[in-house]
Design a protein around this motif. Structure first.
Motif, PDB file in Angstrom:
ATOM      1  N   ASN A 145       0.818  -1.208   0.000  1.00  0.00           N
ATOM      2  CA  ASN A 145       0.000   0.000   0.000  1.00  0.00           C
ATOM      3  C   ASN A 145       0.858   1.267   0.000  1.00  0.00           C
ATOM      4  O   ASN A 145       0.530   2.246  -0.668  1.00  0.00           O
ATOM      5  CB  ASN A 145      -0.926   0.019   1.210  1.00  0.00           C
ATOM      6  N   TYR A 146       1.990   1.237   0.731  1.00  0.00           N
ATOM      7  CA  TYR A 146       2.776   2.453   0.929  1.00  0.00           C
ATOM      8  C   TYR A 146       4.160   2.433   0.277  1.00  0.00           C
ATOM      9  O   TYR A 146       4.811   3.468   0.196  1.00  0.00           O
ATOM     10  CB  TYR A 146       2.947   2.727   2.426  1.00  0.00           C
ATOM     11  N   SER A 231      -4.011  -4.190  -4.300  1.00  0.00           N
ATOM     12  CA  SER A 231      -2.726  -3.555  -3.995  1.00  0.00           C
ATOM     13  C   SER A 231      -2.714  -2.873  -2.638  1.00  0.00           C
ATOM     14  O   SER A 231      -1.648  -2.471  -2.154  1.00  0.00           O
ATOM     15  CB  SER A 231      -2.364  -2.537  -5.084  1.00  0.00           C
ATOM     16  N   ARG A 232      -3.877  -2.747  -1.998  1.00  0.00           N
ATOM     17  CA  ARG A 232      -3.914  -2.152  -0.659  1.00  0.00           C
ATOM     18  C   ARG A 232      -3.607  -3.175   0.429  1.00  0.00           C
ATOM     19  O   ARG A 232      -3.453  -2.810   1.591  1.00  0.00           O
ATOM     20  CB  ARG A 232      -5.293  -1.542  -0.406  1.00  0.00           C
TER      21      ARG A 232
END
Length: 446
Positions: A145-146, A231-232
Motif C-alpha cells: 500500500n505504501y 494492492s492495498r
C-alpha cells in the motif's frame, strides 16, 4: 591509538578486552561477536567528525552500528562507531515530519507519532533501528500500500568520509540524497534524518494459522490468491515449528503451523471482505485477524524483541507459481534445519519509485523468501547446506537482483553486489567515490 581518539571525542573509546567493549559492539544477532580494533560511542556530530577523520588518517575502516540489527558479517579490524546515543526524536504534526536521530528505534517513532493520528512506514519489527533500516530501503507490513520505507525520507544529515558535515535533500546534494535512499553503506555516517509520516490510526490485520495437514493447501491457495491481489493488502506466509516452551502460547507449543499474515490500512469491514477468500482456503486452527491500532503493527509479524542467535538465508523472487510452491514445501518439511520459513508478497507501491529516483534495489520483484535457523550447532553445517539446496531447486524463480536489507547469510561480495541492478550499482559507486573517496565508511560491507 585509543588515547588519541579518546582525546578527540566526548564518547567512550574501547580496545578489545576493555570493560564496556562487548556492550559497545554487541549486535542483535548473537551468532556474531564483532572484534574491531577499536569501538567508540559517539554522542555528538563532532564525535562522528573526529572519529571519521581519525579513521581516515590511520587507514582504518569504520563500521557504523545503531540498534545492531544489521550486524550480520564478521568484523575483525577497524573502528566500530556506535551511534545508539543519537536518540533525538521530534514529531512535527503540522508538517507530518519526524526528525529522527541515528540511534532511534522505530518503536519510539511509532509511539510519538500516534497521539497526532500519524504513523511512520516501518518494518515488521518495531525494535529495528530507524536509520539502518531506512538506508537499505525497507519493506514492512504495509509495503504494497505504501511502498518502501525509504520513499518517505525527506532529508539526511551526514558526516562524509572526509569528515565534513553535509545535508542531503532533493535540493541540496541531490546525488547523495538519491544514494542514501537504498544505497545503505559507503556514503558517510548518517547522524539524523527527516521522514514523512502518514495519517494512520488503525489497520485491519494480524494472522491466522492452519495446522500441519493443511499447510500445503493453504500455501498453494495463497500463491494463487496473490496473483491479482488488491494492492492495498500486504500479506505473507510463514511455516513455523513452535518449540514446547512456556513462553509459547499453549495451543501452539510443539506444533508445526502455517501462519498467514494480513494487513489492510482501511475500513475493517472491507478488510474482512478482502481476507475472506484466504480464510476459506483451508480449515483455520487459530484466527487472530481483526482491527489493530497502528501502534500494534509489530504484532502482525511478531518478531523477537530481544537479541538471539540465528542463521537466515533468503532471496527475492522474480516470479512464483505452483512449481515454486513445491520447492518451498520441500525445504520447510518437518526435518528442516529452519524453524521458520516465510514468503512475503510485495509489488503494488513497492514497484513505484519516488520522483527523482532512488537507489533501492529489487523494486521489480514481487516476492521475497527467508529461512531461519535458531540452533547454533547447525549454523555451519545443516543450515548452509539446506540454504544451498534451496538456491539450487529454486533457481528458476530466484531473481538476479536482491535488496541490501534482505541480503542474508552467507554475506559475500557477489551477494552484496547483486542487491542492485547494474545501472544503480554503477551510479552508487560514483556517489560513494565522491563523498567517501578513501572508502572509510565501507565497514564490513567491503
Amino acid at each position: 591509538m585509543t588515547s588519541i581518539l579518546a582525546e578527540r571525542i566526548g564518547g567512550a573509546v574501547y580496545e578489545r578486552g576493555d570493560d564496556g567493549f562487548a556492550d559497545a559492539v554487541a549486535g542483535f544477532n548473537l551468532a556474531f561477536s564483532p572484534e574491531p580494533d577499536l569501538a567508540a560511542r559517539a554522542t555528538s556530530v563532532r564525535d562522528v567528525v573526529e572519529a571519521v577523520r581519525f579513521a581516515r588518517t590511520t587507514g582504518m575502516r569504520i563500521a557504523v552500528q545503531g540498534a545492531g540489527h544489521g550486524a550480520e558479517a564478521p568484523i575483525h579490524s577497524g573502528l566500530l562507531l556506535n551511534t545508539s546515543g543519537f536518540d533525538k526524536l521530534d514529531i512535527h504534526p503540522e508538517a507530518r515530519i519526524a526528525t529522527i536521530g541515528a540511534g532511534v528505534r522505530w518503536r519510539s517513532v511509532v509511539q510519538a507519532a500516534a497521539p497526532h493520528g500519524l504513523a511512520p512506514i516501518t518494518g515488521s519489527s518495531p525494535d529495528v533501528g530507524a536509520a539502518g533500516y531506512l538506508l537499505g530501503g525497507g519493506v514492512g507490513p504495509l509495503a504494497r500500500n505504501y511502498g518502501f520505507s525509504s520513499d518517505y525520507a525527506t532529508g539526511f544529515t551526514v558526516v562524509t568520509g572526509e569528515g565534513e558535515v553535509v545535508e542531503a535533500t532533493a535540493e541540496e546534494n541531490p546525488d547523495l540524497f538519491w544514494a542514501l535512499r537504498g544505497g545503505k553503506f559507503g556514503l558517510g555516517v548518517v547522524t539524523e534524518m527527516r521522514v514523512r509520516l502518514v495519517e494512520l490510526t488503525s489497520v485491519y490485520g494480524g494472522s491466522f494459522f492452519v495446522d500441519t495437514p493443511h499447510i500445503e493447501r493453504m500455501l498453494r491457495s495463497w500463491i494463487d490468491w496473490t496473483d491479482g491481489a488488491d494492492s492495498r493488502v500486504t500479506t505473507s506466509v510463514q511455516a513455523v515449528t513452535y518449540p514446547p516452551l512456556p513462553n509459547v502460547p499453549e495451543r501452539m507449543r510443539g506444533r508445526r503451523l502455517l501462519g498467514v499474515r494480513f494487513a489492510f490500512p482501511g475500513d475493517p469491514a472491507e478488510g474482512e471482505r478482502l481476507a475472506a477468500p484466504l480464510r476459506a482456503a483451508a480449515p483455520i486452527y487459530a484466527d487472530m485477524l481483526g482491527e489493530l491500532p497502528a501502534t500494534q503493527l509489530g504484532t502482525i509479524h511478531n518478531d523477537p524483541p530481544d537479541p538471539i542467535p540465528y542463521y537466515v538465508h533468503g532471496n527475492m523472487l522474480a516470479r512464483v507459481d505452483q512449481g515454486l510452491a513445491t520447492a518451498f514445501l520441500d525445504v520447510v518439511g518437518a526435518d528442516s534445519p529452519f524453524f521458520a520459513s516465510e514468503m512475503r508478497h510485495l509489488g503494488g507501491a513497492t514497484r513505484q519509485d519516488v520522483p527523482g529516483g532512488s537507489a533501492v534495489g529489487g523494486r521489480e520483484n514481487d516476492y521475497v523468501t527467508a529461512f531461519i535457523s535458531g540452533q547454533p550447532e547447525l549454523f555451519d553445517t545443516a543450515a548452509p547446506a539446506e540454504a544451498a539446496r534451496w538456491d539450487s531447486v529454486a533457481a528458476p524463480w530466484i531473481s538476479p537482483v536482491n535488496n541490501i536489507n534482505l541480503v542474508s547469510q552467507p554475506i559475500t561480495r557477489q551477494r552484496v553486489d547483486s542487491c542492485w541492478p547494474d545501472d544503480i550499482r554503477e551510479r552508487l559507486g560514483q556517489v560513494r567515490r565522491r563523498y567517501d573517496p578513501d572508502g572509510v565508511t565501507l565497514g564490513w560491507w567491503e
